[in-house]
Design a protein around this motif. Sequence first.
Motif, PDB file in Angstrom:
ATOM      1  N   SER A 102       0.824  -1.201   0.000  1.00 17.08           N
ATOM      2  CA  SER A 102       0.000   0.000   0.000  1.00 17.08           C
ATOM      3  C   SER A 102       0.863   1.259   0.000  1.00 17.08           C
ATOM      4  O   SER A 102       0.426   2.308  -0.446  1.00 17.08           O
ATOM      5  N   SER A 103       2.096   1.177   0.479  1.00 20.74           N
ATOM      6  CA  SER A 103       2.971   2.352   0.453  1.00 20.74           C
ATOM      7  C   SER A 103       3.403   2.685  -0.966  1.00 20.74           C
ATOM      8  O   SER A 103       3.733   3.821  -1.258  1.00 20.74           O
ATOM      9  N   LEU A 104       3.390   1.734  -1.866  1.00 23.50           N
ATOM     10  CA  LEU A 104       3.728   2.005  -3.261  1.00 23.50           C
ATOM     11  C   LEU A 104       2.632   2.780  -3.967  1.00 23.50           C
ATOM     12  O   LEU A 104       2.896   3.501  -4.920  1.00 23.50           O
ATOM     13  N   ASN A 105       1.406   2.651  -3.504  1.00 25.55           N
ATOM     14  CA  ASN A 105       0.290   3.362  -4.107  1.00 25.55           C
ATOM     15  C   ASN A 105       0.192   4.808  -3.640  1.00 25.55           C
ATOM     16  O   ASN A 105      -0.506   5.591  -4.246  1.00 25.55           O
ATOM     17  N   ASP A 106       0.863   5.162  -2.557  1.00 29.43           N
ATOM     18  CA  ASP A 106       0.804   6.522  -2.019  1.00 29.43           C
ATOM     19  C   ASP A 106       2.228   7.028  -1.753  1.00 29.43           C
ATOM     20  O   ASP A 106       2.623   7.208  -0.611  1.00 29.43           O
ATOM     21  N   PRO A 107       3.029   7.287  -2.804  1.00 32.17           N
ATOM     22  CA  PRO A 107       4.397   7.752  -2.569  1.00 32.17           C
ATOM     23  C   PRO A 107       4.396   9.218  -2.120  1.00 32.17           C
ATOM     24  O   PRO A 107       3.498   9.980  -2.432  1.00 32.17           O
ATOM     25  N   LYS A 108       5.449   9.596  -1.377  1.00 32.53           N
ATOM     26  CA  LYS A 108       5.579  10.972  -0.909  1.00 32.53           C
ATOM     27  C   LYS A 108       6.144  11.822  -2.033  1.00 32.53           C
ATOM     28  O   LYS A 108       7.195  11.538  -2.573  1.00 32.53           O
ATOM     29  N   LYS A 109       5.441  12.874  -2.394  1.00 35.60           N
ATOM     30  CA  LYS A 109       5.887  13.796  -3.442  1.00 35.60           C
ATOM     31  C   LYS A 109       6.049  15.175  -2.820  1.00 35.60           C
ATOM     32  O   LYS A 109       5.105  15.947  -2.760  1.00 35.60           O
ATOM     33  N   THR A 110       7.221  15.456  -2.334  1.00 35.36           N
ATOM     34  CA  THR A 110       7.498  16.793  -1.776  1.00 35.36           C
ATOM     35  C   THR A 110       8.800  17.296  -2.367  1.00 35.36           C
ATOM     36  O   THR A 110       9.576  16.555  -2.968  1.00 35.36           O
ATOM     37  N   ASP A 111       9.046  18.612  -2.193  1.00 30.87           N
ATOM     38  CA  ASP A 111      10.283  19.215  -2.688  1.00 30.87           C
ATOM     39  C   ASP A 111      11.404  19.135  -1.664  1.00 30.87           C
ATOM     40  O   ASP A 111      12.558  19.431  -1.992  1.00 30.87           O
ATOM     41  N   GLU A 112      11.081  18.756  -0.444  1.00 31.38           N
ATOM     42  CA  GLU A 112      12.104  18.686   0.588  1.00 31.38           C
ATOM     43  C   GLU A 112      12.985  17.465   0.358  1.00 31.38           C
ATOM     44  O   GLU A 112      12.526  16.430  -0.083  1.00 31.38           O
ATOM     45  N   PRO A 113      14.290  17.611   0.643  1.00 29.59           N
ATOM     46  CA  PRO A 113      15.175  16.456   0.475  1.00 29.59           C
ATOM     47  C   PRO A 113      14.829  15.371   1.497  1.00 29.59           C
ATOM     48  O   PRO A 113      14.478  15.652   2.629  1.00 29.59           O
ATOM     49  N   GLN A 114      14.952  14.161   1.073  1.00 26.26           N
ATOM     50  CA  GLN A 114      14.669  13.037   1.945  1.00 26.26           C
ATOM     51  C   GLN A 114      15.977  12.325   2.259  1.00 26.26           C
ATOM     52  O   GLN A 114      17.014  12.590   1.662  1.00 26.26           O
ATOM     53  N   GLU A 115      15.946  11.403   3.193  1.00 27.13           N
ATOM     54  CA  GLU A 115      17.165  10.749   3.672  1.00 27.13           C
ATOM     55  C   GLU A 115      17.937  10.079   2.550  1.00 27.13           C
ATOM     56  O   GLU A 115      19.136  10.259   2.433  1.00 27.13           O
ATOM     57  N   ASP A 116      17.281   9.368   1.710  1.00 30.72           N
ATOM     58  CA  ASP A 116      17.997   8.666   0.662  1.00 30.72           C
ATOM     59  C   ASP A 116      18.524   9.649  -0.394  1.00 30.72           C
ATOM     60  O   ASP A 116      19.530   9.389  -1.037  1.00 30.72           O
ATOM     61  N   ASP A 117      17.848  10.811  -0.561  1.00 29.56           N
ATOM     62  CA  ASP A 117      18.331  11.806  -1.514  1.00 29.56           C
ATOM     63  C   ASP A 117      19.630  12.443  -1.017  1.00 29.56           C
ATOM     64  O   ASP A 117      20.555  12.663  -1.780  1.00 29.56           O
ATOM     65  N   GLU A 118      19.719  12.749   0.288  1.00 30.47           N
ATOM     66  CA  GLU A 118      20.928  13.382   0.835  1.00 30.47           C
ATOM     67  C   GLU A 118      22.109  12.423   0.779  1.00 30.47           C
ATOM     68  O   GLU A 118      23.225  12.844   0.477  1.00 30.47           O
ATOM     69  N   ALA A 119      21.880  11.145   1.026  1.00 30.66           N
ATOM     70  CA  ALA A 119      22.981  10.198   0.990  1.00 30.66           C
ATOM     71  C   ALA A 119      23.500  10.048  -0.427  1.00 30.66           C
ATOM     72  O   ALA A 119      24.702   9.890  -0.648  1.00 30.66           O
ATOM     73  N   ALA A 120      22.641  10.136  -1.409  1.00 32.89           N
ATOM     74  CA  ALA A 120      23.066  10.032  -2.806  1.00 32.89           C
ATOM     75  C   ALA A 120      23.872  11.256  -3.212  1.00 32.89           C
ATOM     76  O   ALA A 120      24.821  11.143  -4.001  1.00 32.89           O
ATOM     77  N   GLU A 121      23.537  12.458  -2.692  1.00 30.76           N
ATOM     78  CA  GLU A 121      24.276  13.686  -3.027  1.00 30.76           C
ATOM     79  C   GLU A 121      25.659  13.686  -2.395  1.00 30.76           C
ATOM     80  O   GLU A 121      26.634  14.166  -2.988  1.00 30.76           O
ATOM     81  N   GLU A 122      25.808  13.189  -1.184  1.00 33.44           N
ATOM     82  CA  GLU A 122      27.096  13.162  -0.505  1.00 33.44           C
ATOM     83  C   GLU A 122      28.065  12.216  -1.206  1.00 33.44           C
ATOM     84  O   GLU A 122      29.254  12.464  -1.269  1.00 33.44           O
ATOM     85  N   GLU A 123      27.561  11.107  -1.723  1.00 34.87           N
ATOM     86  CA  GLU A 123      28.423  10.154  -2.404  1.00 34.87           C
ATOM     87  C   GLU A 123      28.900  10.702  -3.746  1.00 34.87           C
ATOM     88  O   GLU A 123      29.985  10.364  -4.207  1.00 34.87           O
TER      89      GLU A 123
END
Length: 124
Positions: A102-123
């Motif tokens: 059910s979490s796949l049917n309601d993904p979070k769509k925001t402009d704020e960076p999320q945890e996995d986004d910040e880890a990808a930018e640091e690498e």
Amino acid sequence: MTPIAGIGIELWTMSDSIYFDNILITDSLPLADSLAKETYDLKVSVMDAMNGNMFRRILDYSNKNPWLYAVYVVLVGLPTVLIITFCCSGSGEKSGEAGDKSSLNDPKKTDEPQEDDEAAEEEA
């Protein structure tokens, strides 16, 4: 032995629904049995078929043809099991658990960076 010239049958009853048919006088048991199979047994089976209710007639016919019980199991048992399985089993809602679809049917769509986004930018 003296020949028989006539037979008298006296019957005293309180019922109006008694009928006589196919009277046979013989000293041969096989002849009496064959006449009974040809007339009486056939008449009794027809009378039972006409007088019995629907369930009794189905049961009598099924006893003569035992393979029909397998058909009854398929026609009655299989739909019953399927209805109980699919309609009466719990829906099993488990929201918030890992791997929940059910979490796949309601993904979070925001402009704020999320945890996995910040880890990808640091690498990078």
